[in-house]
Design a protein around this motif. Sequence first.
Motif, mmCIF file in Angstrom:
data_model
loop_
_atom_site.group_PDB
_atom_site.id
_atom_site.type_symbol
_atom_site.label_atom_id
_atom_site.label_comp_id
_atom_site.label_asym_id
_atom_site.label_seq_id
_atom_site.Cartn_x
_atom_site.Cartn_y
_atom_site.Cartn_z
ATOM 1 N N GLY A 58 -7.758 5.327 -1.598
ATOM 2 C CA GLY A 58 -6.646 6.528 -0.979
ATOM 3 C C GLY A 58 -6.247 6.409 0.496
ATOM 4 O O GLY A 58 -5.454 6.963 0.820
ATOM 5 N N LEU A 59 -7.429 5.799 1.376
ATOM 6 C CA LEU A 59 -7.104 5.869 2.731
ATOM 7 C C LEU A 59 -6.289 4.578 3.140
ATOM 8 O O LEU A 59 -5.554 4.652 3.772
ATOM 9 C CB LEU A 59 -8.560 5.942 3.379
ATOM 10 C CG LEU A 59 -9.351 7.149 3.435
ATOM 11 C CD1 LEU A 59 -10.712 6.975 4.151
ATOM 12 C CD2 LEU A 59 -8.592 8.166 4.359
ATOM 13 N N SER A 60 -6.722 3.486 2.255
ATOM 14 C CA SER A 60 -5.983 2.252 2.766
ATOM 15 C C SER A 60 -4.737 2.122 1.940
ATOM 16 O O SER A 60 -3.913 1.289 2.413
ATOM 17 C CB SER A 60 -6.992 1.163 2.861
ATOM 18 O OG SER A 60 -7.236 0.838 1.388
ATOM 19 N N GLY A 61 -4.903 2.554 0.672
ATOM 20 C CA GLY A 61 -3.550 2.015 -0.194
ATOM 21 C C GLY A 61 -3.724 0.787 -0.784
ATOM 22 O O GLY A 61 -3.070 0.288 -1.673
ATOM 23 N N PRO A 99 0.933 -1.137 0.039
ATOM 24 C CA PRO A 99 -0.113 0.122 0.085
ATOM 25 C C PRO A 99 0.876 1.336 0.091
ATOM 26 O O PRO A 99 0.446 2.170 -0.478
ATOM 27 C CB PRO A 99 -0.776 -0.083 1.330
ATOM 28 C CG PRO A 99 -0.186 -0.958 2.235
ATOM 29 C CD PRO A 99 0.623 -1.945 1.123
ATOM 30 N N ALA A 100 2.069 1.231 0.435
ATOM 31 C CA ALA A 100 2.990 2.261 0.400
ATOM 32 C C ALA A 100 3.094 2.990 -0.925
ATOM 33 O O ALA A 100 3.357 4.191 -1.242
ATOM 34 C CB ALA A 100 4.254 2.095 1.151
ATOM 35 N N ARG A 101 3.119 1.827 -1.895
ATOM 36 C CA ARG A 101 3.433 2.596 -3.333
ATOM 37 C C ARG A 101 2.402 3.019 -3.697
ATOM 38 O O ARG A 101 2.403 4.035 -4.514
ATOM 39 C CB ARG A 101 3.623 1.068 -4.041
ATOM 40 C CG ARG A 101 4.917 0.436 -4.121
ATOM 41 C CD ARG A 101 5.581 -0.025 -5.473
ATOM 42 N NE ARG A 101 6.794 -0.737 -5.193
ATOM 43 C CZ ARG A 101 7.838 -0.513 -5.697
ATOM 44 N NH1 ARG A 101 8.162 0.533 -6.404
ATOM 45 N NH2 ARG A 101 8.816 -1.173 -5.395
ATOM 46 N N VAL A 102 1.023 2.756 -3.516
ATOM 47 C CA VAL A 102 -0.245 3.349 -3.896
ATOM 48 C C VAL A 102 -0.231 4.723 -3.462
ATOM 49 O O VAL A 102 -0.518 5.751 -4.053
ATOM 50 C CB VAL A 102 -1.331 2.517 -3.741
ATOM 51 C CG1 VAL A 102 -2.481 3.212 -4.068
ATOM 52 C CG2 VAL A 102 -1.407 1.214 -4.589
ATOM 53 N N LEU A 103 -0.079 4.731 -2.041
ATOM 54 C CA LEU A 103 -0.299 6.196 -1.181
ATOM 55 C C LEU A 103 1.094 6.931 -1.713
ATOM 56 O O LEU A 103 0.739 8.070 -1.906
ATOM 57 C CB LEU A 103 -0.182 5.826 0.155
ATOM 58 C CG LEU A 103 -1.151 4.951 0.888
ATOM 59 C CD1 LEU A 103 -1.148 4.863 2.083
ATOM 60 C CD2 LEU A 103 -2.475 5.798 0.578
ATOM 61 N N GLY A 104 2.215 6.442 -2.150
ATOM 62 C CA GLY A 104 3.281 7.343 -2.697
ATOM 63 C C GLY A 104 2.891 7.778 -3.991
ATOM 64 O O GLY A 104 3.160 8.792 -4.151
ATOM 65 N N PHE A 105 1.991 7.023 -4.844
ATOM 66 C CA PHE A 105 1.735 7.592 -5.947
ATOM 67 C C PHE A 105 0.538 8.716 -5.734
ATOM 68 O O PHE A 105 0.465 9.789 -6.651
ATOM 69 C CB PHE A 105 0.940 6.443 -6.852
ATOM 70 C CG PHE A 105 0.414 6.843 -8.348
ATOM 71 C CD1 PHE A 105 1.117 7.216 -9.313
ATOM 72 C CD2 PHE A 105 -1.105 7.166 -8.239
ATOM 73 C CE1 PHE A 105 0.735 7.753 -10.298
ATOM 74 C CE2 PHE A 105 -1.474 7.471 -9.618
ATOM 75 C CZ PHE A 105 -0.620 7.784 -10.630
ATOM 76 N N LEU A 106 -0.337 8.481 -5.025
ATOM 77 C CA LEU A 106 -1.153 9.640 -4.672
ATOM 78 C C LEU A 106 -0.638 11.071 -3.892
ATOM 79 O O LEU A 106 -1.087 12.046 -3.896
ATOM 80 C CB LEU A 106 -2.275 9.057 -3.759
ATOM 81 C CG LEU A 106 -3.150 7.793 -4.282
ATOM 82 C CD1 LEU A 106 -3.991 7.415 -3.383
ATOM 83 C CD2 LEU A 106 -3.856 8.277 -5.567
#
Length: 135
Positions: A96-99, A25-32
């Motif tokens: 967006g909240l969880s990734g 999930p850190a990758r997704v949150l990093g993208f956002l």
Amino acid sequence: MKMVMGYIAGLLFGLGLAISGMTDPARVLGFLDIAGAWDPTLMFVLGGAVVTSFIGYRLVFKRSGPLFGERFQLPTKKDLDAKLLGGAALFGIGWGLSGYCPGPAIASVSGLTIPLAAMLIAMVVGWFAARIVTR
């Protein structure tokens, strides 16, 4: 055979998510996080999916029918309504909240954490709530 092919497709999808790092999930949150430490990895994964789908659909629809089914099953509904827009908004907020989106979340079950468990529980509750609301 149709069920076996569905299983193989799901397995390939999960493997692709794991190899590309999209189960983190850190990758997704990093993208956002476009104003901070932006991670463009997700953009390349999504771009690869778009290119693969673009080519794949053109090859598949040259056939008269699917290999393991009677006919192609495509969505027929094309209008934007409150259910679609509301569901998309809820999906985006949860992502967006969880990734996690559902595919990577399920692919990550082997390394279950409390945030992942919370997301999966919320997803299942959402499925049941959607059935009640859309009746």
